[in-house]
Design a protein around this motif. Structure first.
Motif, PDB file in Angstrom:
ATOM      1  N   SER A 152       0.944  -1.174   0.125  1.00  0.00           N
ATOM      2  CA  SER A 152       0.045   0.134   0.013  1.00  0.00           C
ATOM      3  C   SER A 152       0.880   1.054   0.016  1.00  0.00           C
ATOM      4  CB  SER A 152      -0.882   0.099   1.255  1.00  0.00           C
ATOM      5  OG  SER A 152      -0.185   0.105   2.454  1.00  0.00           O
ATOM      6  N   ASP A 153       0.358   2.315  -0.695  1.00  0.00           N
ATOM      7  CA  ASP A 153       0.807   3.512  -0.364  1.00  0.00           C
ATOM      8  C   ASP A 153      -0.140   4.676  -0.202  1.00  0.00           C
ATOM      9  OD1 ASP A 153       3.452   4.128  -0.909  1.00  0.00           O
ATOM     10  OD2 ASP A 153       3.477   3.505  -3.019  1.00  0.00           O
ATOM     11  N   PHE A 154       0.160   5.838   0.316  1.00  0.00           N
ATOM     12  CA  PHE A 154      -0.712   7.018   0.577  1.00  0.00           C
ATOM     13  C   PHE A 154      -0.051   7.915  -0.430  1.00  0.00           C
ATOM     14  CE2 PHE A 154      -1.580   4.410   4.412  1.00  0.00           C
ATOM     15  CZ  PHE A 154      -3.122   4.644   4.435  1.00  0.00           C
ATOM     16  N   ILE A 155      -1.044   8.545  -0.997  1.00  0.00           N
ATOM     17  CA  ILE A 155      -0.556   9.625  -2.006  1.00  0.00           C
ATOM     18  C   ILE A 155      -0.891  10.909  -1.507  1.00  0.00           C
ATOM     19  CG2 ILE A 155      -0.851  10.329  -4.387  1.00  0.00           C
ATOM     20  CD1 ILE A 155       0.542   7.667  -4.314  1.00  0.00           C
ATOM     21  N   ARG A 156      -0.056  11.900  -1.612  1.00  0.00           N
ATOM     22  CA  ARG A 156      -0.486  13.255  -1.101  1.00  0.00           C
ATOM     23  C   ARG A 156      -0.120  14.322  -2.054  1.00  0.00           C
ATOM     24  NH1 ARG A 156       0.037  14.154   4.430  1.00  0.00           N
ATOM     25  NH2 ARG A 156      -0.125  12.194   5.528  1.00  0.00           N
ATOM     26  N   GLN A 157       0.500  13.966  -3.325  1.00  0.00           N
ATOM     27  CA  GLN A 157       0.477  14.703  -4.409  1.00  0.00           C
ATOM     28  C   GLN A 157       0.053  14.129  -5.759  1.00  0.00           C
ATOM     29  OE1 GLN A 157       4.684  15.843  -4.482  1.00  0.00           O
ATOM     30  NE2 GLN A 157       4.072  17.907  -4.058  1.00  0.00           N
ATOM     31  N   VAL A 158      -0.825  14.959  -6.685  1.00  0.00           N
ATOM     32  CA  VAL A 158      -1.279  14.138  -7.649  1.00  0.00           C
ATOM     33  C   VAL A 158      -0.130  13.567  -8.719  1.00  0.00           C
ATOM     34  CG1 VAL A 158      -2.706  14.993  -9.749  1.00  0.00           C
ATOM     35  CG2 VAL A 158      -3.431  15.675  -7.549  1.00  0.00           C
ATOM     36  N   ILE A 159      -0.496  12.790  -9.064  1.00  0.00           N
ATOM     37  CA  ILE A 159       0.412  12.181 -10.287  1.00  0.00           C
ATOM     38  C   ILE A 159       0.199  12.734 -11.474  1.00  0.00           C
ATOM     39  CG2 ILE A 159       1.169   9.993 -11.238  1.00  0.00           C
ATOM     40  CD1 ILE A 159       0.099   8.347  -8.833  1.00  0.00           C
ATOM     41  N   PRO A 160       1.228  13.327 -12.177  1.00  0.00           N
ATOM     42  CA  PRO A 160       0.729  14.053 -13.389  1.00  0.00           C
ATOM     43  C   PRO A 160       0.483  13.421 -14.594  1.00  0.00           C
ATOM     44  CG  PRO A 160       3.172  14.386 -12.622  1.00  0.00           C
ATOM     45  CD  PRO A 160       2.624  13.582 -11.847  1.00  0.00           C
ATOM     46  N   GLU A 161      -0.416  13.650 -15.381  1.00  0.00           N
ATOM     47  CA  GLU A 161      -1.300  12.997 -16.238  1.00  0.00           C
ATOM     48  C   GLU A 161      -0.108  12.510 -16.991  1.00  0.00           C
ATOM     49  OE1 GLU A 161      -4.131  15.033 -18.489  1.00  0.00           O
ATOM     50  OE2 GLU A 161      -4.193  13.523 -20.049  1.00  0.00           O
ATOM     51  N   ASN A 162       0.947  12.970 -17.512  1.00  0.00           N
ATOM     52  CA  ASN A 162       2.034  12.292 -18.507  1.00  0.00           C
ATOM     53  C   ASN A 162       2.904  11.635 -17.540  1.00  0.00           C
ATOM     54  OD1 ASN A 162       3.562  14.208 -16.871  1.00  0.00           O
ATOM     55  ND2 ASN A 162       3.955  15.679 -18.804  1.00  0.00           N
ATOM     56  N   SER A 163       2.642  11.093 -16.635  1.00  0.00           N
ATOM     57  CA  SER A 163       3.358   9.936 -15.927  1.00  0.00           C
ATOM     58  C   SER A 163       2.684   8.687 -16.066  1.00  0.00           C
ATOM     59  CB  SER A 163       3.561  10.469 -14.429  1.00  0.00           C
ATOM     60  OG  SER A 163       4.576  11.511 -14.337  1.00  0.00           O
ATOM     61  N   LEU A 164       1.415   8.908 -16.116  1.00  0.00           N
ATOM     62  CA  LEU A 164       0.437   7.761 -16.027  1.00  0.00           C
ATOM     63  C   LEU A 164       0.810   6.643 -17.009  1.00  0.00           C
ATOM     64  CD1 LEU A 164      -3.011   9.281 -15.272  1.00  0.00           C
ATOM     65  CD2 LEU A 164      -1.589   7.953 -13.590  1.00  0.00           C
ATOM     66  N   ASN A 165       1.294   7.147 -18.142  1.00  0.00           N
ATOM     67  CA  ASN A 165       1.413   6.138 -19.084  1.00  0.00           C
ATOM     68  C   ASN A 165       2.887   5.068 -18.791  1.00  0.00           C
ATOM     69  OD1 ASN A 165      -0.475   6.194 -21.162  1.00  0.00           O
ATOM     70  ND2 ASN A 165       0.379   7.683 -22.205  1.00  0.00           N
ATOM     71  N   SER A 166       3.947   5.682 -17.759  1.00  0.00           N
ATOM     72  CA  SER A 166       4.846   5.061 -17.203  1.00  0.00           C
ATOM     73  C   SER A 166       4.540   4.014 -16.393  1.00  0.00           C
ATOM     74  CB  SER A 166       5.878   5.965 -17.137  1.00  0.00           C
ATOM     75  OG  SER A 166       5.421   6.851 -15.880  1.00  0.00           O
ATOM     76  N   LEU A 167       3.545   4.263 -15.674  1.00  0.00           N
ATOM     77  CA  LEU A 167       2.934   3.274 -14.769  1.00  0.00           C
ATOM     78  C   LEU A 167       2.369   2.024 -15.416  1.00  0.00           C
ATOM     79  CD1 LEU A 167       2.737   5.903 -12.723  1.00  0.00           C
ATOM     80  CD2 LEU A 167       0.620   4.988 -11.946  1.00  0.00           C
ATOM     81  N   TRP A 168       1.640   2.361 -16.417  1.00  0.00           N
ATOM     82  CA  TRP A 168       0.986   1.186 -17.206  1.00  0.00           C
ATOM     83  C   TRP A 168       1.921   0.440 -17.852  1.00  0.00           C
ATOM     84  CZ3 TRP A 168      -2.362   2.554 -14.315  1.00  0.00           C
ATOM     85  CH2 TRP A 168      -3.297   3.706 -14.332  1.00  0.00           C
ATOM     86  N   LYS A 169       3.064   0.857 -18.258  1.00  0.00           N
ATOM     87  CA  LYS A 169       4.201   0.152 -18.676  1.00  0.00           C
ATOM     88  C   LYS A 169       4.665  -1.145 -17.896  1.00  0.00           C
ATOM     89  CE  LYS A 169       8.341   0.840 -20.989  1.00  0.00           C
ATOM     90  NZ  LYS A 169       9.448   1.546 -21.352  1.00  0.00           N
ATOM     91  N   ILE A 170       4.675  -0.806 -16.692  1.00  0.00           N
ATOM     92  CA  ILE A 170       5.156  -1.675 -15.521  1.00  0.00           C
ATOM     93  C   ILE A 170       3.943  -2.508 -15.425  1.00  0.00           C
ATOM     94  CG2 ILE A 170       6.195  -2.157 -13.412  1.00  0.00           C
ATOM     95  CD1 ILE A 170       8.079   0.291 -13.767  1.00  0.00           C
ATOM     96  N   PHE A 171       2.931  -1.929 -15.065  1.00  0.00           N
ATOM     97  CA  PHE A 171       1.674  -2.431 -14.739  1.00  0.00           C
ATOM     98  C   PHE A 171       1.278  -3.678 -15.590  1.00  0.00           C
ATOM     99  CE2 PHE A 171      -3.140  -2.312 -14.287  1.00  0.00           C
ATOM    100  CZ  PHE A 171      -3.317  -2.827 -12.814  1.00  0.00           C
TER     101      PHE A 171
END
Ligand SMILES: Cc1cc2nc3c(=O)[nH]c(=O)nc-3n(C[C@H](O)[C@H](O)[C@H](O)COP(=O)(O)OP(=O)(O)OC[C@H]3O[C@@H](n4cnc5c(N)ncnc54)[C@H](O)[C@@H]3O)c2cc1C
Ligand SMILES: *[C@@H]1O[C@H](CO)[C@@H](O)[C@H](O)[C@H]1NC(C)=O
Ligand SMILES: *[C@@H]1O[C@H](CO)[C@@H](O)[C@H](O)[C@H]1NC(C)=O
Ligand SMILES: *[C@@H]1O[C@H](CO)[C@@H](O)[C@H](O)[C@H]1NC(C)=O
Length: 534
Positions: free
Chosen positions: A376-395
């Motif tokens: 688990s993680d707690f998020i305190r700062q919005v993840i930028p939209e242009n970072s999301l694709n790099s998440l999906w790559k590993i996902f």
């Protein structure tokens, strides 16, 4: 209290007795004998000690164990399982386990992510104190309260409340088979937390068996211990027998919906927006996001899906107004909305097929077990939209990955960090849960464990920092693993500050006061000062 004045004599006598007995008679017999001696009700109940050669041993061991990873044959197994029928047998079990030197694990609903309620890696022999037979629920609508025994599931609690009133509820977990004992003591978040806080924030009283075998209520245990058990995590301070909870008002009609967007349907833009909106939108609205993959079998077509799964404490028309004003990007329509009762919303959010009768909650049986690992993680700062694709790559590198993003805000942010041990309050936008599950046991385990650790490592820049916070009810034995050569205390503070921030220090103080000999211990239990081993 008087009956305890001879305890020191009795206990040294029994320790001597146990040393001589364990050579000649099996430990479970010594335990059984001792429990009978110490129960107030020795003859009223059938024997409840299940030894390894008992035909029911395996089915009882496996009954509520949720993570198949911890039932693998190669893992340590309990010497025996004790299933008390009465509070006094729990007292007796603590006294006897202590005297006979048997390490005890306490189990309510068996949903611990790391199997800590039924596997011990640190000590042998160990036993399970399984509270499965202690599941009474007494709802008092006139007083807005309920007394619940620790072995009941949250589903049973919800059912018993709804049975008496259509406008009362309780803000705890989404999965209906969670045991109320372990669940509430680790926090207990759910779909009403933005309005009412955690389950632990709505506890009025408790009854607990302490390390000396005494039953203490709130007045007797004092405010420090009462504070510690409302979020400090299971298995550290005593055996919780009962919780007294405060019921909360729910409207007669609530609204639920699930709207799914794939990458091709603009998921990134909406998810980016969700991060800003969901933690600050109307407190009656809880929109979580389930993130999965789809079309894995179509070459080149595999994609990520984001499912917005929501509960609104109000009518569909009001919800549509809220959404139009605050979150039009999702494009929610009247057709997406299902108006229903609160108890049926519980079934909906838990994923039961539509039309399932609430009575299913009384079966208290988990329908899907898997080998799994979660973080688990707690998020305190919005993840930028242009970072999301790099998440999906590993996902997308994992077979069946799952993330659940749970919005905070509302009441969660108004409760001070030190009010309970659960510290993830003001400024927390949402919690991420990472999960991977598989069905072929040890065969593919290393690959999945590897993936989730890599993904967690990758997410570090986006997560809360100093400490990188984690949810104690999503127990994660990876935390602190790389610190094997520091003292045990500083190893504990690695996970201690992540789960509890500065509340960890107060938890250690309480532990030192109420259980200095560390009777209640497991791989990540709160250590007393000056322990060498836990
Ligand atoms: C499928 C699934 C869904 C989940 N959903 C949610 C959710 O929606 N919200 C949420 O907040 N959490 C959720 N959780 C996490 C859950 O809250 C924790 O795993 C919780 O500890 C489970 O409690 P339990 O009694 O079922 O577990 P157990 O495995 O019985 O116990 C968990 C821990 O508490 C100790 N313990 C158990 N009973 C007692 C007792 N009576 N007194 C003292 N210590 C005790 C155990 O020794 C162990 O260390 C989920 C977990 C799973 C597996
Ligand atoms: C198994 O253990 C239970 C509880 O102690 C007991 O009632 C039952 O008779 C035992 N069964 C066998 C076959 O030993
Ligand atoms: C999966 O593929 C089918 C067939 O090509 C398509 O209709 C569907 O929209 C795809 N699903 C997702 C979530 O993209
Ligand atoms: C810890 O110390 C032992 C012996 O001193 C060493 O073999 C081991 O590799 C060390 N482990 C870590 C994680 O540093």
């Amino acid at each position: 209290m008087e009956s305890y004045s001879f305890r020191p004599f009795l206990s040294s006598f029994l320790i001597l007795l146990s040393i001589s007995l364990t050579n000649s008679i099996p430990i479970q017999e010594a335990f059984n004998h001792c429990v009978t001696l110490h129960s107030q009700t020795p003859n009223e109940f059938p024997s409840a000690v299940y030894t390894r050669n008992n035909a029911s041993y395996t089915s009882i061991l496996e009954s509520t164990a949720q993570n198949l990873r911890y039932l693998l044959p190669s893992l340590p197994k309990p010497e025996f399982i004790f299933t008390p029928f009465h509070d006094s047998q729990v007292q007796a079990a603590v006294i006897c386990a202590k005297q006979l030197g048997i390490h005890m694990r306490v189990r309510s609903g068996g949903h611990d992510y790391e199997g800590l309620s039924y596997v011990s890696f640190i000590e042998k022999p160990f036993m399970i104190l399984d509270l499965v037979k202690l599941r009474e629920i007494n709802v008092d609508i006139a007083q807005n309260t309920a007394w619940i025994q620790a072995g009941a599931t949250v589903g049973e609690v919800y059912y018993r409340i709804a049975e008496k009133s259509a406008v009362h509820g309780f803000p705890a977990g989404l999965c209906t088979t969670l045991g109320i004992g372990g669940h509430i003591t680790g926090g207990a978040y759910g779909s009403m937390m933005r309005k009412y806080g955690l389950g632990a924030d709505n506890v009025l009283d408790a009854r607990i068996v302490d390390a000396n075998g005494r039953i203490l209520d709130r007045a007797a245990m004092g405010e420090d211990l009462f504070w510690a058990i409302r979020g400090g995590g299971g298995g550290s301070f005593g055996v919780i027998l009962w919780w007294k909870i405060k019921l909360v008002p729910v409207p007669e009609t609530v609204t639920v919906f699930t709207v799914t967007k794939s990458l091709e349907q603009g998921a990134n833009k909406i998810l980016y927006r969700w991060q800003e909106v969901a933690p600050s939108i109307d407190e009656n609205l809880f929109i979580r996001v389930l993130i999965q993959t789809a079309n894995g079998s179509l070459p080149g077509r595999r994609t990520v899906t984001t499912s917005y799964n929501a509960l609104f404490l109000g009518s569909a028309n009001t919800l549509l107004q809220v959404m139009k004003q605050s979150f039009p990007e999702l494009g929610l329509t009247k057709n997406d909305c299902v108006e229903t009762s609160w108890i049926k919303s519980v079934l909906y959010i838990a994923g039961f097929p539509s039309g399932t009768a609430p009575e299913v909650l009384l079966q208290a049986k988990s329908t899907s077990k898997a080998y799994f690992k979660a973080k688990s993680d707690f998020i305190r700062q919005v993840i930028p939209e242009n970072s999301l694709n790099s998440l999906w790559k590993i996902f997308l590198q994992e077979d069946g990955p799952l993330m659940i993003w749970n919005p905070c805000g509302g009441m969660m942010g108004r409760i001070p960090e030190s009010a309970t041990p659960f510290p993830h309050r003001q400024g927390t936008l949402y919690k991420i849960q990472y999960v991977t599950g598989w069905l072929d046991g040890e065969k593919s385990m290393a690959r999945h464990m590897n993936w989730i650790r890599r993904f967690y490592y990758f997410m570090a820049p986006y997560a809360s920092k100093y400490p990188r916070e984690a949810y104690v009810n999503y127990r994660d034995l990876d935390i602190g693993m790389n610190h094997q050569n520091t003292t045990s205390f500083s190893k504990a503070s690695i996970w201690g500050f992540k789960y509890f921030k500065n509340n960890f220090l107060r938890l250690v103080q309480v532990k030192t006061k109420v259980d200095p000999s560390n009777f209640f211990r497991h791989e990540q239990s709160i250590p007393p000062f000056h322990t060498k081993r836990w």
